[in-house]
Design a protein around this motif. Structure first.
Motif, PDB file in Angstrom:
ATOM      1  N   VAL A 179       2.192   1.871  -3.518  1.00 35.77           N
ATOM      2  CA  VAL A 179       1.198   2.442  -4.428  1.00 35.77           C
ATOM      3  C   VAL A 179       0.882   3.884  -4.033  1.00 35.77           C
ATOM      4  O   VAL A 179       0.789   4.781  -4.886  1.00 35.77           O
ATOM      5  N   LEU A 180       0.725   4.118  -2.735  1.00 38.86           N
ATOM      6  CA  LEU A 180       0.405   5.463  -2.249  1.00 38.86           C
ATOM      7  C   LEU A 180       1.507   6.452  -2.597  1.00 38.86           C
ATOM      8  O   LEU A 180       1.240   7.631  -2.856  1.00 38.86           O
ATOM      9  N   ALA A 215      -3.968   6.278  -7.754  1.00 34.52           N
ATOM     10  CA  ALA A 215      -2.513   6.296  -7.902  1.00 34.52           C
ATOM     11  C   ALA A 215      -2.090   5.675  -9.224  1.00 34.52           C
ATOM     12  O   ALA A 215      -1.250   6.231  -9.953  1.00 34.52           O
ATOM     13  N   ALA A 271      -5.723   3.505  -4.319  1.00 33.58           N
ATOM     14  CA  ALA A 271      -4.824   2.728  -5.184  1.00 33.58           C
ATOM     15  C   ALA A 271      -5.177   2.924  -6.653  1.00 33.58           C
ATOM     16  O   ALA A 271      -4.286   3.090  -7.496  1.00 33.58           O
ATOM     17  N   LEU A 298       0.828  -1.204   0.000  1.00 35.78           N
ATOM     18  CA  LEU A 298       0.000   0.000   0.000  1.00 35.78           C
ATOM     19  C   LEU A 298       0.862   1.254   0.000  1.00 35.78           C
ATOM     20  O   LEU A 298       0.576   2.215  -0.734  1.00 35.78           O
TER      21      LEU A 298
END
Length: 303
Positions: A224-225, A280, A277, A221
């Motif tokens: 992706v962030l 992104a 997500a 996470l």
């Protein structure tokens, strides 16, 4: 004898600077991990963590060490390596990026309202109009909970993290590899840096018995962030202030929604993270992986 000792110290300091300057990114990551994990070690090793040592850290000291770990890790590492590379002028320029606030109103709206909007959208999907009704009833919490969190606590933690992750590592690495590649590398190491939090029984949100799956998902996470963080950071002229506010907004948005909707279903949080997500990945694709980065930015953010 004293002259010899002074010369030896000067040679040693010169050798350290040479190593740091020759391998700035590796040096930064090593120092960032060591500086933070050293301050977290008393909690991780004691009864608050792995239980290898027979003590519990008093709450006040726990808070001090936890806060200090952010600043003695990424921030201190960034300053030390910048000093080795550029000397005092480089450090002064780096510090000026803390107050670089003229980045345009749209970026402020995005960094301060984007994540709350995503979380509210997720809540509406699962709870109908109830989140909007709660916001109307408790609109003041936008200032007392959300903005207070972004600007004071837990936003304070991001002043320890972001000068390193975005201000130094992302800024330098994307020059070599490109923005999206650098984001994934920085995001992976940033996620790994959080390992001590996952070993603590009490304290941060990840606290509890260590769960490898949870740790792996959290690291993914963060990777992706980081794509979103990088895009806003580059769009905001690589301002450290922008990086701090963006990271703080993401963290505090969850807490604010929990204040307004204490009985929200777990699906709300999962849905919000999925939307984040998707956003992104969409930004990465729409910008063809550049994430707002242009080589012309490097002169302004030179460190």
């Amino acid at each position: 004898m004293s002259a010899l000792s002074f010369n030896e110290k000067a040679r040693f300091a010169g050798s350290v600077r040479k190593v740091l300057a020759s391998h700035p990114l590796i040096s930064f990551f090593v120092l960032a991990f060591a500086g933070s994990w050293l301050f977290l070690a008393p909690m991780v090793l004691g009864q608050d963590g792995l239980g290898l040592l027979p003590y519990s850290v008093p709450f006040g000291l726990y808070v001090v060490l936890f806060l200090a770990a952010s600043f003695t890790g990424p921030t201190l590492a960034a300053l030390v390596v910048t000093a080795a590379l550029e000397g005092k002028p480089g450090v002064k320029h780096f510090l000026r990026r803390y107050g670089q606030w003229r980045v345009g109103l749209p970026w402020y709206l995005l960094m301060l309202l984007g994540f709350p909007a995503i979380y509210f959208m997720a809540a509406v999907i699962w709870m109908g109009v109830e989140p909007l009704q709660a916001l109307v009833r408790q609109w003041g919490t936008f200032f007392t909970v959300y903005l207070a969190g972004v600007l004071i606590f837990p936003g304070l933690l991001q002043w320890g993290e972001e000068p390193g992750w975005r201000g130094f590592a992302q800024t330098r690495l994307q020059r070599q590899t490109g923005a999206w590649q650098a984001s994934l590398v920085v995001g992976f190491l940033h996620g790994l840096w959080h390992l001590p939090n996952h070993l603590l029984i009490v304290g941060p949100p990840a606290a509890g018995p260590f769960n490898l799956t949870s740790f792996a998902v959290n690291t993914a996470l963060v990777m992706v962030l980081t794509l979103l963080f990088t895009w806003i950071f580059n769009g905001g002229q690589q301002s450290i202030l922008v990086a701090v506010l963006t990271h703080a907004s993401f963290n505090v948005s969850q807490a604010w929604l929990a204040t307004l909707l204490p009985n929200q279903p777990a699906q709300v949080g999962y849905t919000a993270l999925i939307v984040v997500a998707v956003c992104a990945v969409a930004v990465a694709l729409l910008t063809k992986g550049k994430l707002g980065y242009a080589p012309s930015q490097d002169q302004g953010a030179q460190i």
